[in-house]
Enzyme design. Structure first.
Site, PDB file in Angstrom:
ATOM      1  N   GLY A  31       0.804  -1.210   0.000  1.00  0.00           N
ATOM      2  CA  GLY A  31       0.000   0.000   0.000  1.00  0.00           C
ATOM      3  C   GLY A  31       0.835   1.256   0.000  1.00  0.00           C
ATOM      4  O   GLY A  31       2.030   1.231  -0.297  1.00  0.00           O
ATOM      5  N   ASN A  32       0.168   2.383   0.316  1.00  0.00           N
ATOM      6  CA  ASN A  32       0.799   3.702   0.230  1.00  0.00           C
ATOM      7  C   ASN A  32       1.389   3.868  -1.174  1.00  0.00           C
ATOM      8  O   ASN A  32       2.581   4.126  -1.350  1.00  0.00           O
ATOM      9  CB  ASN A  32       1.852   3.890   1.322  1.00  0.00           C
ATOM     10  CG  ASN A  32       2.196   5.368   1.456  1.00  0.00           C
ATOM     11  OD1 ASN A  32       3.329   5.762   1.288  1.00  0.00           O
ATOM     12  ND2 ASN A  32       1.205   6.182   1.714  1.00  0.00           N
ATOM     13  N   LEU A  33       0.522   3.697  -2.134  1.00  0.00           N
ATOM     14  CA  LEU A  33       0.950   3.527  -3.526  1.00  0.00           C
ATOM     15  C   LEU A  33       1.466   4.817  -4.142  1.00  0.00           C
ATOM     16  O   LEU A  33       0.944   5.901  -3.881  1.00  0.00           O
ATOM     17  CB  LEU A  33      -0.229   2.985  -4.341  1.00  0.00           C
ATOM     18  CG  LEU A  33      -0.850   1.690  -3.805  1.00  0.00           C
ATOM     19  CD1 LEU A  33      -1.980   1.235  -4.713  1.00  0.00           C
ATOM     20  CD2 LEU A  33       0.188   0.590  -3.645  1.00  0.00           C
ATOM     21  N   GLY A  36       5.335   4.250  -9.029  1.00  0.00           N
ATOM     22  CA  GLY A  36       6.028   2.980  -9.284  1.00  0.00           C
ATOM     23  C   GLY A  36       5.048   1.815  -9.195  1.00  0.00           C
ATOM     24  O   GLY A  36       5.041   0.925 -10.051  1.00  0.00           O
ATOM     25  N   HIS A  37       4.190   1.838  -8.175  1.00  0.00           N
ATOM     26  CA  HIS A  37       3.190   0.770  -8.050  1.00  0.00           C
ATOM     27  C   HIS A  37       2.193   0.821  -9.215  1.00  0.00           C
ATOM     28  O   HIS A  37       1.782  -0.212  -9.740  1.00  0.00           O
ATOM     29  CB  HIS A  37       2.398   0.921  -6.752  1.00  0.00           C
ATOM     30  CG  HIS A  37       3.195   0.773  -5.498  1.00  0.00           C
ATOM     31  ND1 HIS A  37       3.465   1.817  -4.658  1.00  0.00           N
ATOM     32  CD2 HIS A  37       3.773  -0.316  -4.941  1.00  0.00           C
ATOM     33  CE1 HIS A  37       4.175   1.386  -3.626  1.00  0.00           C
ATOM     34  NE2 HIS A  37       4.380   0.099  -3.781  1.00  0.00           N
ATOM     35  N   ASP A 151      13.547  -3.582  -5.776  1.00  0.00           N
ATOM     36  CA  ASP A 151      13.848  -4.615  -4.779  1.00  0.00           C
ATOM     37  C   ASP A 151      14.448  -5.811  -5.522  1.00  0.00           C
ATOM     38  O   ASP A 151      13.797  -6.858  -5.684  1.00  0.00           O
ATOM     39  CB  ASP A 151      12.570  -4.992  -4.025  1.00  0.00           C
ATOM     40  CG  ASP A 151      12.013  -3.800  -3.258  1.00  0.00           C
ATOM     41  OD1 ASP A 151      12.707  -3.274  -2.388  1.00  0.00           O
ATOM     42  OD2 ASP A 151      10.895  -3.372  -3.574  1.00  0.00           O
TER      43      ASP A 151
HETATM   44  O1  PAF Z   1       7.758  -5.265  -2.109  1.00  0.00           O
HETATM   45  C1  PAF Z   1       6.834  -5.215  -1.262  1.00  0.00           C
HETATM   46  O2  PAF Z   1       6.061  -4.261  -1.193  1.00  0.00           O
HETATM   47  C2  PAF Z   1       6.656  -6.370  -0.292  1.00  0.00           C
HETATM   48  O3  PAF Z   1       7.876  -6.900   0.087  1.00  0.00           O
HETATM   49  C3  PAF Z   1       5.711  -7.462  -0.824  1.00  0.00           C
HETATM   50  C4  PAF Z   1       6.288  -8.149  -2.060  1.00  0.00           C
HETATM   51  C5  PAF Z   1       4.361  -6.883  -1.150  1.00  0.00           C
HETATM   52  C6  PAF Z   1       5.524  -8.542   0.240  1.00  0.00           C
HETATM   53  O4  PAF Z   1       4.956  -8.025   1.392  1.00  0.00           O
END
Ligand code: PAF
Length: 291
Positions: A31-33, A36-37, A151
């Site tokens: 969340g807190n998008l 990037g999301h 990540d």
């Molecule tokens: O990258 C993230 O936001 C978190 O590590 C994930 C993949 C949603 C797992 O909680």
């Protein structure tokens, strides 16, 4: 507006009749998008008919003293943002819904890939990621799942998990989305004050500089070490406290095989950094491609 589900059974009942005809994509988030999301959702839509976005601040991936309690929870705003990019379903479960027993007495990950880099400074972090991602895969049963390349280690671990547990899921790594000044977007950027925000793009600039130097250097251990020392100094001088700055093979070979980066064939490398700037622990990485 996307349809919101808080319970596993209701989400599964909704998805069940759809999955025979339509491809389902999962975008796991906490969340807190930010943009990037939203880019992950756009990419997911290119690979599937239905996009499910999970929003769950996963307690098991936060260590003692980390920011689990203060991690921003902004479900209403997140759902409104997801509507703008056409996400179909939001899965926002409670902690009890995901973890009947906490901490979970089951682990899915093992091996060096989880204990180096972020795994070394955040022990247990990837165990938490592994269990929650496995559960989300089992709950949603997507055809594809999209994760950000910011990540990088997490993405490598998830690819390993999918391979080793035979999940029939295609994993897509999405390029890092950056602010105009180069800072990789992250929910944790909001922990930066105005002065820190000015400094933050230095991390990306230094990785780019180091990548350029690696392309033109002798490719020896001595040369790499000298370049790392110089780059660490420059990042530290800018005001960061470095957690790690390392050069690895793009596949993140285990530490024991690190000499693989000095291979004559000059295989692709990845430079990975985690560094603190005030309250924010920033992650970034840069691929170095020799062909
Ligand atoms: O990258 C993230 O936001 C978190 O590590 C994930 C993949 C949603 C797992 O909680």
């Amino acid at each position: 507006m996307p349809n919101i589900h808080h319970h596993i059974a209701a989400l599964q009942d909704t998805l069940k009749p759809l999955r025979s005809e339509q491809r389902i994509a999962l975008v796991p988030t906490m969340g807190n998008l930010h943009d990037g999301h939203l880019e992950l959702v756009r990419i997911a839509k290119q690979h599937a008919d239905i996009v499910v976005v999970s929003i769950f601040v996963n307690p098991t991936q936060f260590g003692e003293g980390e920011d689990f309690d203060s991690y921003p929870r902004t479900l209403d705003e997140d759902v409104a943002k997801l509507a703008t990019v056409g996400a179909d379903y939001v899965f926002a479960p409670s902690i009890d819904e995901i973890y009947p027993v906490l901490p979970p007495p089951t682990a899915v990950l093992a091996g060096a890939i989880t204990t180096q880099l972020c795994g070394q400074s955040r022990p247990g972090h990837f165990d938490g990621v592994g269990i929650v991602v496995s559960k989300l895969f089992n709950i949603v049963q997507p055809d594809v799942a999209v994760f950000g390349q910011k990540d990088y280690q997490q993405l490598a671990i998830i690819k390993q998990l999918v391979r080793d547990l035979s999940y029939p899921i295609k994993i897509i790594g999405a390029p890092i989305v950056r602010a105009a000044d180069g800072l990789a977007l992250s929910s944790r950027n909001q922990y930066l004050n105005a002065a820190e925000r000015q400094i933050a793009p230095v991390l990306h600039q230094e990785l780019q500089r180091l990548a350029q130097k690696l392309l033109n250097c002798e490719h020896s251990q001595k040369e790499f070490e000298a370049l790392l020392v110089e780059t660490r100094e420059r990042i530290t001088d800018a005001g960061f406290i470095i957690d790690y700055l390392q050069i690895k093979t793009a596949q993140l070979t285990p530490v024991a095989n690190d000499a693989a980066i000095f291979n004559k064939e000059k295989q692709d490398l990845i430079i990975l950094v985690a560094a603190w700037l005030g309250r924010a622990r920033l992650l970034d990485n840069q691929l170095v491609t020799f062909k």
